[in-house]
Write an enzyme that holds these catalytic residues in place. Structure first.
Site, PDB file in Angstrom:
ATOM      1  N   HIS A  15       0.836  -1.203   0.000  1.00  0.00           N
ATOM      2  CA  HIS A  15       0.000   0.000   0.000  1.00  0.00           C
ATOM      3  C   HIS A  15       0.874   1.257   0.000  1.00  0.00           C
ATOM      4  CE1 HIS A  15      -2.755   2.890   2.239  1.00  0.00           C
ATOM      5  NE2 HIS A  15      -3.476   2.546   1.191  1.00  0.00           N
ATOM      6  N   HIS A  57      -1.366  10.757  -2.572  1.00  0.00           N
ATOM      7  CA  HIS A  57      -2.673  10.370  -2.059  1.00  0.00           C
ATOM      8  C   HIS A  57      -3.587  11.569  -1.831  1.00  0.00           C
ATOM      9  CE1 HIS A  57      -5.631   9.559   1.134  1.00  0.00           C
ATOM     10  NE2 HIS A  57      -5.751   8.384   0.547  1.00  0.00           N
TER      11      HIS A  57
END
Length: 279
Positions: A15, A57
């Protein structure tokens, strides 16, 4: 362990890279994940003001860099001037203050490229040069001022690497993920064989029976959903879908996912998860 499970081991997906140990979305984090043996890498993509896809992100760069502002309002050159790594060094130093050992993560001046903003193009090159099959799970972030241009640019870039039109979804080393069903719909319309993953923070009432948006074959529930509604995984499986769970960092949650037969575990700690899976 069933024979079927052995044939299809759970895929371990890093991730934002090995983001517990290195700054998220940096070359350093992805190199570490590949080194640690991750089967796949996960990244979020956003479009810069001058049309480049970068792995960031948040909507703004404030948290993960020494700069400020929205990614969509900055050009690649502006982003390239920022440091996306030293916040992690500071965090590590603070966590380790008063201890004898040194923190794991330290940015050295010669590692500039390792902690600069990462373009999706550079990440695709890293994967291509890794010397083994490393899959890529690319998440499109919405809403954004660029709307459908994100998917358009993404598919153009994948085409340059020969990754936009796999013969079948099962063979594709790349999959596109999003919380936005509309984003996935755009991808399906332009590249019907690319696998898509519908990410979920909660399960909407009309999808409780295990259905997913039209044409999507993979469910991406959060670990919180899986903990609170373990039977939901069974419903998704019964409906013929794969299940990729995020973000699984605790050993108990890894064990829960194994017990439920999920297909992929998305984690900040790929090495620890691989160890737990006996790999």
């Amino acid at each position: 362990m069933t024979h079927a499970r052995q044939q299809h081991p759970i895929q371990v997906v890093a991730h934002r890279g090995a983001s517990e140990e290195a700054p998220e979305h940096t070359l350093a984090a992805y190199k570490k994940a590949i080194e640690d043996g991750a089967d796949a890498l996960e990244c979020d993509v956003r479009l810069t003001a001058d049309g480049h896809l970068v792995c960031v992100h948040d909507r703004r760069v404030n948290r993960t860099s020494n700069g400020r502002g929205a990614v969509s309002a900055l050009e690649l050159a502006d982003l390239a001037a920022l440091d996306f790594g030293s916040w992690k060094s500071r965090e590590a130093k603070e966590a380790w203050s008063g201890r004898d050992e040194e923190p794991d993560w330290e940015v050295r001046p010669e590692d500039r490229e390792e902690t600069s903003v990462l373009t999706l193009e550079r990440l695709l090159e890293l994967v291509a040069d890794s010397g083994r099959r490393v899959e890529l799970a690319i998440e499109t972030k919405h809403p954004t001022r660029w709307a459908g241009q994100v998917e358009e640019r993404l598919l153009l870039l994948l085409k340059r690497f020969g990754l936009d039109a796999p013969d079948t979804a099962a063979e594709s080393p790349v999959r596109i993920m999003s919380f936005s069903a509309r984003s996935l719909h755009r991808v399906r319309a332009a590249a019907p064989t690319l696998p898509t993953v519908y990410l979920m923070q909660f399960v909407s009432p009309r999808l409780r029976d295990g259905r997913l948006p039209q044409g999507v074959g993979i469910a991406g529930p959060s670990i919180r959903i899986v903990r609170n509604h373990p039977t939901y995984v069974e419903r998704l499986k019964r409906a013929g879908h794969q299940v990729h769970v995020w973000t699984v960092n605790e050993i108990d949650d890894v064990d829960l996912c194994v017990g439920l037969g999920v297909d992929a575990i998305i984690t900040n700690r790929p090495r620890a998860v691989l160890r737990r899976l006996g790999r």
